[in-house]
Design a protein around this motif. Structure first.
Motif, mmCIF file in Angstrom:
data_model
loop_
_atom_site.group_PDB
_atom_site.id
_atom_site.type_symbol
_atom_site.label_atom_id
_atom_site.label_comp_id
_atom_site.label_asym_id
_atom_site.label_seq_id
_atom_site.Cartn_x
_atom_site.Cartn_y
_atom_site.Cartn_z
ATOM 1 N N TYR A 53 0.844 -1.202 0.000
ATOM 2 C CA TYR A 53 0.000 0.000 0.000
ATOM 3 C C TYR A 53 0.879 1.253 0.000
ATOM 4 O O TYR A 53 0.598 2.229 -0.696
ATOM 5 C CB TYR A 53 -0.907 0.018 1.233
ATOM 6 C CG TYR A 53 -2.135 -0.866 1.160
ATOM 7 C CD1 TYR A 53 -2.504 -1.500 -0.021
ATOM 8 C CD2 TYR A 53 -2.930 -1.044 2.288
ATOM 9 C CE1 TYR A 53 -3.644 -2.303 -0.067
ATOM 10 C CE2 TYR A 53 -4.071 -1.844 2.248
ATOM 11 C CZ TYR A 53 -4.416 -2.466 1.066
ATOM 12 O OH TYR A 53 -5.535 -3.252 1.022
ATOM 13 N N TYR A 56 3.216 1.780 -3.465
ATOM 14 C CA TYR A 56 2.553 2.203 -4.704
ATOM 15 C C TYR A 56 1.274 2.973 -4.388
ATOM 16 O O TYR A 56 0.322 2.409 -3.859
ATOM 17 C CB TYR A 56 2.170 0.982 -5.542
ATOM 18 C CG TYR A 56 3.326 0.249 -6.171
ATOM 19 C CD1 TYR A 56 3.966 0.758 -7.298
ATOM 20 C CD2 TYR A 56 3.753 -0.981 -5.658
ATOM 21 C CE1 TYR A 56 5.006 0.067 -7.900
ATOM 22 C CE2 TYR A 56 4.796 -1.677 -6.253
ATOM 23 C CZ TYR A 56 5.417 -1.147 -7.368
ATOM 24 O OH TYR A 56 6.432 -1.830 -7.965
ATOM 25 N N ARG A 57 1.251 4.248 -4.726
ATOM 26 C CA ARG A 57 0.042 5.068 -4.530
ATOM 27 C C ARG A 57 -0.290 5.802 -5.815
ATOM 28 O O ARG A 57 0.598 6.148 -6.594
ATOM 29 C CB ARG A 57 0.261 6.082 -3.416
ATOM 30 C CG ARG A 57 0.345 5.442 -2.043
ATOM 31 C CD ARG A 57 0.494 6.504 -0.967
ATOM 32 N NE ARG A 57 0.687 5.892 0.332
ATOM 33 C CZ ARG A 57 -0.300 5.404 1.078
ATOM 34 N NH1 ARG A 57 -1.545 5.480 0.660
ATOM 35 N NH2 ARG A 57 -0.049 4.847 2.246
ATOM 36 N N ASN A 58 -1.566 6.061 -6.018
ATOM 37 C CA ASN A 58 -1.965 6.844 -7.203
ATOM 38 C C ASN A 58 -1.844 8.339 -6.907
ATOM 39 O O ASN A 58 -1.441 8.741 -5.812
ATOM 40 C CB ASN A 58 -3.371 6.448 -7.660
ATOM 41 C CG ASN A 58 -4.462 6.875 -6.677
ATOM 42 O OD1 ASN A 58 -4.231 7.698 -5.781
ATOM 43 N ND2 ASN A 58 -5.644 6.318 -6.839
ATOM 44 N N ASN A 62 -4.038 7.214 -2.901
ATOM 45 C CA ASN A 62 -4.659 5.937 -2.530
ATOM 46 C C ASN A 62 -3.819 4.757 -3.008
ATOM 47 O O ASN A 62 -3.155 4.848 -4.038
ATOM 48 C CB ASN A 62 -6.061 5.839 -3.135
ATOM 49 C CG ASN A 62 -6.988 6.884 -2.553
ATOM 50 O OD1 ASN A 62 -6.907 7.203 -1.368
ATOM 51 N ND2 ASN A 62 -7.853 7.440 -3.391
ATOM 52 N N LEU A 64 -2.517 1.541 -4.831
ATOM 53 C CA LEU A 64 -2.764 1.026 -6.177
ATOM 54 C C LEU A 64 -3.212 -0.439 -6.138
ATOM 55 O O LEU A 64 -3.966 -0.898 -6.985
ATOM 56 C CB LEU A 64 -1.451 1.107 -6.955
ATOM 57 C CG LEU A 64 -1.409 1.856 -8.275
ATOM 58 C CD1 LEU A 64 -2.067 3.217 -8.169
ATOM 59 C CD2 LEU A 64 0.044 2.000 -8.725
ATOM 60 N N SER A 66 -4.984 -3.904 -4.913
ATOM 61 C CA SER A 66 -6.153 -4.423 -4.208
ATOM 62 C C SER A 66 -5.814 -5.828 -3.703
ATOM 63 O O SER A 66 -4.953 -6.512 -4.270
ATOM 64 C CB SER A 66 -7.383 -4.441 -5.107
ATOM 65 O OG SER A 66 -7.062 -4.950 -6.367
ATOM 66 N N ASN A 125 -3.043 -4.371 -10.552
ATOM 67 C CA ASN A 125 -2.146 -4.371 -9.388
ATOM 68 C C ASN A 125 -2.874 -5.087 -8.263
ATOM 69 O O ASN A 125 -3.807 -4.533 -7.686
ATOM 70 C CB ASN A 125 -1.838 -2.939 -8.930
ATOM 71 C CG ASN A 125 -0.999 -2.181 -9.940
ATOM 72 O OD1 ASN A 125 0.208 -2.407 -10.057
ATOM 73 N ND2 ASN A 125 -1.638 -1.303 -10.682
ATOM 74 N N ARG A 153 1.874 -7.099 -10.842
ATOM 75 C CA ARG A 153 1.799 -5.688 -11.227
ATOM 76 C C ARG A 153 1.986 -5.582 -12.730
ATOM 77 O O ARG A 153 2.968 -6.078 -13.281
ATOM 78 C CB ARG A 153 2.880 -4.870 -10.508
ATOM 79 C CG ARG A 153 3.033 -3.461 -11.054
ATOM 80 C CD ARG A 153 3.670 -2.539 -10.046
ATOM 81 N NE ARG A 153 4.116 -1.284 -10.627
ATOM 82 C CZ ARG A 153 3.312 -0.233 -10.898
ATOM 83 N NH1 ARG A 153 2.008 -0.328 -10.676
ATOM 84 N NH2 ARG A 153 3.823 0.866 -11.406
ATOM 85 N N THR A 159 3.025 3.943 -18.386
ATOM 86 C CA THR A 159 3.484 3.883 -16.993
ATOM 87 C C THR A 159 4.918 3.356 -16.891
ATOM 88 O O THR A 159 5.650 3.727 -15.976
ATOM 89 C CB THR A 159 2.552 2.997 -16.140
ATOM 90 O OG1 THR A 159 2.306 1.764 -16.818
ATOM 91 C CG2 THR A 159 1.232 3.698 -15.871
#
Ligand code: PHE
Length: 423
Positions: A53, A56-58, A62, A64, A66, A125, A153, A159
């Motif tokens: 968590y 990797y964040r957007n 939040n 990325l 799940s 992801n 991923r 990206t």
């Protein structure tokens, strides 16, 4: 079952000549130790999930990734093997290694079994955690049910390359060069660290770099920033190239995880033809045993409060060490028997069948089984086996009478199931 069906969680499954799952093994379904509050496996799962968590964040901050940790362990042969490009003759498909419900369905042997489906759902992801089932020997580090955590991923050209959009993920003419797609007939088990034909070298190198960076970060998070590690080339049917990460722990190299660049055929078939991805998988017990100092894998199944109360998820960053309350004595008994005439030790008798029978009859009081002797009597033509069974209860002292009784029940069950003759 005479009707040739199995009832599992209210569902009916046909059985056939491939069925080898036992009621004992089926009793583990739904135990969900990896999500049980304050259980060491759950604590470790949360540590790893939180690491991802944070890693990797957007753009809105939040996570990325799940997380899927309640998927049913009943999967198809396609999910567990075919979709992951296991060759049709790959050893890990063997009936002696997996728990089959029937020829088409089995208890997943790894959480990677869900990978292709989740990608086909459109996910890019994700983490998967859950219990997996493998037939194996009996000792302090093996248990037929254990837990894994897998991750995938996927990246796109945008990206992966950011500002350098002149670079490409795929070679121009790879479709012509490669004769891919179908599952190979026979296994090329050889180590192949070259890139896949379809990928450009720059895409693979960037992907490899990001993956190794993140995974070394995970190892540092768990083992401390000072850790010594090394990457070892390896082979998985579903990644190429593939590696294992090993960490130096108390003087020994400990295998922590397997990973690699995902085989493009898997992505193509799941509708992700424009992506490149990495995947990794790790075993939670193996890591938890060293991180919490837990000496025996059976303890993860203990309901004893003296064990469970030692762990708390209040502070995930501080992993407490297990303190044995006391170690109860072992009790060792040998079991020797003659196989029926004509049954050979190597071909006719699967030791894993014996181990499953012992688990069914005796459960967790068996700490270890070793095959200590086998020979063939020249005159009678019969083969003999001798197993040494070590009994130890995790929470109390077993009496000799109790052990003798269990041992006798194992012997009786062997006579009944394998038509052997006790010596
Ligand atoms: N499924 C592999 C195993 O059980 C681990 C793995 C997962 C390796 C994903 C690479 C990629 O050992």
């Amino acid at each position: 079952d005479p009707k040739g069906v199995l009832q599992i969680n209210g569902q009916t499954y046909p059985t056939d000549d491939w069925t080898n799952v036992t009621p004992k093994i089926l009793s583990y379904l739904g135990a969900n130790k990896h999500v049980q509050r304050n259980h060491p496996l759950s604590i470790l799962r949360q540590r790893i999930v939180n690491y991802f968590y944070a890693a990797y964040r957007n753009s809105r901050g939040n996570p990325l990734f799940s997380v899927y940790d309640q998927l049913s362990p009943i999967v198809t042969v396609e999910q567990n093997f075919d979709n992951l490009l296991f060759p049709t003759d790959h050893v890990s498909r063997a009936r002696s290694d997996c728990y089959y419900i029937n020829r088409h369905q089995l208890l997943r042997a790894h959480t990677t079994a869900h990978q292709a489906d989740l990608i086909a759902c459109g996910l890019d992801n994700f983490l998967v955690a859950g219990e997996v089932y493998r037939r194996d020997e009996i000792d302090s580090t093996h248990y037929p049910v254990f837990h894994q955590l897998d991750a995938v991923r996927l990246l796109t050209k945008e990206t992966l390359f950011g500002r350098n959009q002149d670079l490409e993920i795929f070679e121009n003419d790879w479709q012509l060069k490669s004769k891919t797609s179908a599952i190979p007939e026979t296994s090329s088990k050889c180590l192949d660290q070259t890139k896949q034909v379809c990928h450009t070298l720059e895409a693979v190198k960037l992907m490899e770099h990001e993956m190794k960076d993140v995974l070394v970060g995970l190892a540092r998070d768990l083992f401390g920033t000072q850790l010594e590690y090394r990457w070892v080339d390896t082979y998985f049917p579903f990644t190429q190239p593939s590696w294992e990460l090993e960490v130096l722990f108390k003087g020994n190299w400990l295998e922590v995880l397997g990973c690699g660049i995902m085989r493009h055929e898997i992505l193509q078939r799941s509708g992700a033809h424009n992506n490149i991805g990495y995947a990794f998988g790790l075993g939670l017990e193996r890591l938890a045993m060293v991180l919490f100092d837990i000496p025996d894998i059976r303890l993860f199944w203990s309901n004893d409060s003296g064990f469970l109360n030692q762990f708390s998820e209040e502070n995930l960053q501080k992993l407490s060490k297990y303190k044995p309350i006391s170690v109860y004595p072992q009790c060792t008994n040998d079991l020797s028997f003659w196989l029926p005439l004509g049954v050979e030790v190597d071909t006719g008798f699967a030791c894993n069948d014996f181990y499953d029978l012992v688990r069914t009859v005796a459960g967790d009081v068996v700490e270890q089984i070793s095959l200590i002797d086998r020979f063939k009597n020249r005159k009678t033509g019969k083969s003999s086996l001798c197993f040494r069974i070590v009994y130890r209860h995790m929470e109390r002292t077993l009496t000799q009478a109790e052990v003798n009784d269990i041992h006798k029940r194992i012997a009786d069950a062997c006579v009944e199931n394998f038509r052997v003759e006790i010596r």
